[in-house]
Design an enzyme around this catalytic site. Structure first.
Site, PDB file in Angstrom:
ATOM      1  N   LYS A   1      78.644  53.963-124.303  1.00  0.00           N
ATOM      2  CA  LYS A   1      77.506  54.626-123.633  1.00  0.00           C
ATOM      3  C   LYS A   1      77.096  53.850-122.382  1.00  0.00           C
ATOM      4  CE  LYS A   1      73.177  53.756-125.271  1.00  0.00           C
ATOM      5  NZ  LYS A   1      72.225  53.198-124.298  1.00  0.00           N
ATOM      6  N   ASN A   2      76.948  52.528-122.529  1.00  0.00           N
ATOM      7  CA  ASN A   2      76.390  51.749-121.423  1.00  0.00           C
ATOM      8  C   ASN A   2      77.395  51.473-120.305  1.00  0.00           C
ATOM      9  OD1 ASN A   2      73.962  51.839-122.685  1.00  0.00           O
ATOM     10  ND2 ASN A   2      74.032  49.736-123.483  1.00  0.00           N
TER      11      ASN A   2
ATOM     12  N   ARG B   1      65.643  55.479-119.954  1.00  0.00           N
ATOM     13  CA  ARG B   1      65.356  54.495-118.923  1.00  0.00           C
ATOM     14  C   ARG B   1      66.531  54.276-117.982  1.00  0.00           C
ATOM     15  NH1 ARG B   1      61.736  50.903-119.218  1.00  0.00           N
ATOM     16  NH2 ARG B   1      63.201  49.610-118.083  1.00  0.00           N
TER      17      ARG B   1
ATOM     18  N   CYS C   1      58.997  50.664-123.155  1.00  0.00           N
ATOM     19  CA  CYS C   1      59.597  51.445-124.240  1.00  0.00           C
ATOM     20  C   CYS C   1      59.416  50.677-125.535  1.00  0.00           C
ATOM     21  CB  CYS C   1      61.064  51.751-123.967  1.00  0.00           C
ATOM     22  SG  CYS C   1      62.156  50.387-124.256  1.00  0.00           S
TER      23      CYS C   1
ATOM     24  N   ARG D   1      60.178  45.979-120.261  1.00  0.00           N
ATOM     25  CA  ARG D   1      61.373  46.351-119.493  1.00  0.00           C
ATOM     26  C   ARG D   1      61.084  46.725-118.041  1.00  0.00           C
ATOM     27  NH1 ARG D   1      65.413  49.728-123.138  1.00  0.00           N
ATOM     28  NH2 ARG D   1      66.897  48.819-121.704  1.00  0.00           N
TER      29      ARG D   1
ATOM     30  N   ASP E   1      71.751  44.104-128.731  1.00  0.00           N
ATOM     31  CA  ASP E   1      71.966  45.448-129.283  1.00  0.00           C
ATOM     32  C   ASP E   1      72.590  45.421-130.683  1.00  0.00           C
ATOM     33  OD1 ASP E   1      70.872  46.525-127.012  1.00  0.00           O
ATOM     34  OD2 ASP E   1      72.781  47.032-126.082  1.00  0.00           O
TER      35      ASP E   1
ATOM     36  N   ARG F   1      71.202  59.375-129.397  1.00  0.00           N
ATOM     37  CA  ARG F   1      71.240  58.908-128.009  1.00  0.00           C
ATOM     38  C   ARG F   1      72.470  58.037-127.775  1.00  0.00           C
ATOM     39  NH1 ARG F   1      67.013  55.254-126.506  1.00  0.00           N
ATOM     40  NH2 ARG F   1      68.516  55.071-124.857  1.00  0.00           N
TER      41      ARG F   1
HETATM   42  N1  EPU Z   1      64.266  42.303-116.593  1.00  0.00           N
HETATM   43  C1  EPU Z   1      63.240  42.005-115.718  1.00  0.00           C
HETATM   44  N2  EPU Z   1      63.174  42.665-114.528  1.00  0.00           N
HETATM   45  C2  EPU Z   1      64.092  43.598-114.168  1.00  0.00           C
HETATM   46  C3  EPU Z   1      65.145  43.901-115.056  1.00  0.00           C
HETATM   47  C4  EPU Z   1      65.206  43.237-116.266  1.00  0.00           C
HETATM   48  O1  EPU Z   1      62.395  41.163-116.017  1.00  0.00           O
HETATM   49  O2  EPU Z   1      63.983  44.152-113.070  1.00  0.00           O
HETATM   50  C5  EPU Z   1      64.335  41.610-117.880  1.00  0.00           C
HETATM   51  C6  EPU Z   1      64.146  42.568-119.059  1.00  0.00           C
HETATM   52  O3  EPU Z   1      62.792  42.795-119.352  1.00  0.00           O
HETATM   53  C7  EPU Z   1      64.870  41.832-120.168  1.00  0.00           C
HETATM   54  C8  EPU Z   1      66.041  41.151-119.418  1.00  0.00           C
HETATM   55  O4  EPU Z   1      65.656  41.131-118.055  1.00  0.00           O
HETATM   56  O5  EPU Z   1      64.043  40.841-120.707  1.00  0.00           O
HETATM   57  C9  EPU Z   1      67.375  41.824-119.555  1.00  0.00           C
HETATM   58  O6  EPU Z   1      67.231  43.219-119.355  1.00  0.00           O
HETATM   59  P1  EPU Z   1      68.360  44.097-118.669  1.00  0.00           P
HETATM   60  O7  EPU Z   1      67.895  44.540-117.344  1.00  0.00           O
HETATM   61  O8  EPU Z   1      69.679  43.383-118.748  1.00  0.00           O
HETATM   62  O9  EPU Z   1      68.409  45.372-119.626  1.00  0.00           O
HETATM   63  P2  EPU Z   1      68.797  46.829-119.167  1.00  0.00           P
HETATM   64  O10 EPU Z   1      69.759  46.757-118.059  1.00  0.00           O
HETATM   65  O11 EPU Z   1      67.570  47.637-119.008  1.00  0.00           O
HETATM   66  C10 EPU Z   1      70.923  47.103-120.684  1.00  0.00           C
HETATM   67  C11 EPU Z   1      71.361  48.054-121.753  1.00  0.00           C
HETATM   68  C12 EPU Z   1      70.522  47.816-123.010  1.00  0.00           C
HETATM   69  C13 EPU Z   1      70.746  46.372-123.459  1.00  0.00           C
HETATM   70  C14 EPU Z   1      70.369  45.410-122.312  1.00  0.00           C
HETATM   71  C15 EPU Z   1      70.645  43.963-122.631  1.00  0.00           C
HETATM   72  C16 EPU Z   1      72.114  49.951-120.472  1.00  0.00           C
HETATM   73  C17 EPU Z   1      71.926  51.361-120.066  1.00  0.00           C
HETATM   74  N3  EPU Z   1      71.179  49.413-121.266  1.00  0.00           N
HETATM   75  O12 EPU Z   1      69.532  47.371-120.459  1.00  0.00           O
HETATM   76  O13 EPU Z   1      71.028  48.689-124.003  1.00  0.00           O
HETATM   77  O14 EPU Z   1      69.959  46.087-124.590  1.00  0.00           O
HETATM   78  O15 EPU Z   1      71.112  45.753-121.129  1.00  0.00           O
HETATM   79  O16 EPU Z   1      71.989  43.772-122.940  1.00  0.00           O
HETATM   80  O17 EPU Z   1      73.106  49.338-120.100  1.00  0.00           O
HETATM   81  C18 EPU Z   1      70.922  50.019-125.955  1.00  0.00           C
HETATM   82  O18 EPU Z   1      72.044  50.465-125.660  1.00  0.00           O
HETATM   83  O19 EPU Z   1      70.385  50.215-127.087  1.00  0.00           O
HETATM   84  C19 EPU Z   1      70.194  49.214-124.975  1.00  0.00           C
HETATM   85  C20 EPU Z   1      68.883  49.004-125.057  1.00  0.00           C
END
Ligand code: EPU
Length: 419
Positions: A22-23, A93, A117, A122, A305, A398
């Site tokens: 998915k990701n 998101r 969320c 996030r 995850d 999802r």
């Molecule tokens: N963060 C910030 N500022 C930002 C972006 C992130 O502070 O602008 C922080 C977040 O709050 C968190 C950390 O950085 O503490 C890492 O978050 P990240 O941005 O890596 O998460 P994401 O990109 O929103 C993706 C996956 C998630 C997975 C995370 C961590 C996708 C679509 N989603 O989320 O997947 O948990 O990376 O590996 O790729 C899931 O599939 O169930 C899922 C939640």
């Protein structure tokens, strides 16, 4: 509304094939916005999040065609709309992934701010900061990100913390920017590398993906993509944990052991017997499950995850374990549901102390997010004393393709019913 009903206690046996990730699929589909023409992406899983991104991109002018070989053809000749509305973004998101490609293609984007969320606040501040450094005029108004730029400039960017979708968004913006971008403290997740592979096939100049520093030299033109996305490492890890919990003996096909070394290491410490080849695992669950501590980390560490699923395994381990969550501040919401199944867990800040017990007890429970749903299904498979019902399974749909069908093929007594 549907629920999943499980009569637990069966050992899982047989072979299961993992779906596309998915990701990895979500950024790959978003990247098709970068240039017009017919793109083709292979191994697309049938998931609600994939439908959501298609709905948003259709409203922008893209057309989609599902092919019988599980590939998706995407035409982005006409992108006449640059807005992703709150109604759709609030359900997923990852819609934020449209920001980078829309800015690169149209010079503007209007995307609803995703908001918090179930698993944490996030924020997307790092996406916005990086785009500002690339010359984008960013305004936050009425809950929307309004972005506009005449000409995207390459920039030197430092992510305060590695962010997966942040790294992906900025990579997609940088491939057609003017000049060189150097992205520092990048996420190293396999999904980032997969996106870089796809962008390179489209003609992008990218180096260093999979390391802290990614260097991108902007190009004037890209060509449509033809790309097979990687298998879902989180789905594979979920099946591995299920086998460990049920004294199972299963083979997992279409997966990448090199994406799961941290998980293999922990499951071996638990007592599971694991062997792997290039694209498959075999995993035998132990008679007695050892307790093992984990701390979630960015890749190549133990993935957040799989934290909820591993915690469920520890609920029936011998002894106590500590599960530490370092990525998301609120990712223990599954704990209160596991407690309804007899788990003994104490939360202290970002650590959970799990005291293992002989069995989990069947119960009706409610899913609260995607990975929490998976952990409750695992708990139901291991509970030996009757019927577990998992409610609100739209979370599961999802991100897991045909999960109950795959478990049923491995011998589990699991079905979907009207709630
Ligand atoms: N963060 C910030 N500022 C930002 C972006 C992130 O502070 O602008 C922080 C977040 O709050 C968190 C950390 O950085 O503490 C890492 O978050 P990240 O941005 O890596 O998460 P994401 O990109 O929103 C993706 C996956 C998630 C997975 C995370 C961590 C996708 C679509 N989603 O989320 O997947 O948990 O990376 O590996 O790729 C899931 O599939 O169930 C899922 C939640």
């Amino acid at each position: 509304m549907k629920k999943i009903v499980i009569e637990g206690g069966n050992s899982l046996k047989g072979s299961v094939r993992i779906s596309g990730a998915k990701n990895a699929a979500l950024p790959a589909i978003a990247a098709c916005i970068l240039t017009g023409g017919w793109h083709r992406i292979h191994q697309i899983p049938a998931l609600r999040d994939i439908m959501t991104i298609q709905t948003i991109m259709s409203s922008m002018g893209s057309t989609f065609q599902e092919n019988s070989d599980k590939s998706l053809s995407i035409n982005t000749d006409n992108i006449f709309e640059h807005e992703a509305s709150y109604d759709l973004v609030k359900t997923m998101r990852a819609s934020i992934l449209l920001l980078g490609p829309l800015i690169a293609r149209l010079g503007r984007a209007r995307i609803s701010l995703p908001g918090g969320c179930a698993i944490g606040a996030r924020p997307v501040n790092l996406h916005l900061k990086a785009l500002t450094a690339m010359g984008v005029d960013m305004r936050l108004e009425h809950g929307y990100i309004n972005a506009e730029v005449k000409s995207l400039k390459g920039a030197n960017i430092f992510f305060d913390t590695p962010t997966v979708t942040g790294t992906e968004n900025i990579m997609m913006a940088a491939v057609m920017a003017d000049g060189r971008s150097v992205l520092n403290n990048c996420a190293k997740e396999p999904e980032v590398v997969d996106l870089a592979d796809m962008l390179r096939k489209m003609g992008a100049e990218i180096e260093g993906d999979g390391t802290d520093t990614i260097i991108i030299d902007g190009v004037k033109e890209l060509k449509p993509a033809d790309h097979a996305i990687i298998p879902d490492r989180i789905e594979a890890g979920t099946f591995m944990i299920a086998s460990a919990m049920t004294q199972g003996d299963i083979t997992i096909q279409n997966c990448r052991p090199d994406h799961l070394y941290a998980v293999i290491e922990k499951l071996r410490a638990v007592g599971a017997e694991i062997e792997y080849g290039e694209n498959k695992f075999s995993i035998k669950g132990p008679g007695t499950i050892n307790s093992v501590d984990i701390t979630t980390m960015p890749f190549p560490g133990f993935p957040t995850d799989l934290q909820a699923q591993f915690m469920t395994l520890m609920c029936i381990a011998q002894g106590s374990s500590i599960i530490e969550e370092t990525i998301f501040e609120n990712r223990f919401i599954h704990v209160s549901e596991l407690e309804r199944m007899g788990a003994d867990i104490t939360i202290n800040g970002n650590q959970a102390l799990v005291r293992g017990r002989a069995n989990l007890l069947a119960a009706p429970v409610m899913a609260t997010d995607l990975r929490a749903s998976a952990s409750l299904i695992l708990a139901g498979l291991a509970a030996v004393d009757g019927r577990t019902e998992v409610h609100r399974i739209y979370h599961l749909d999802r991100g897991y393709e045909a999960l109950e069908e795959k478990f049923r093929a491995l011998g589990a007594n699991i079905r979907r019913e009207e709630a």
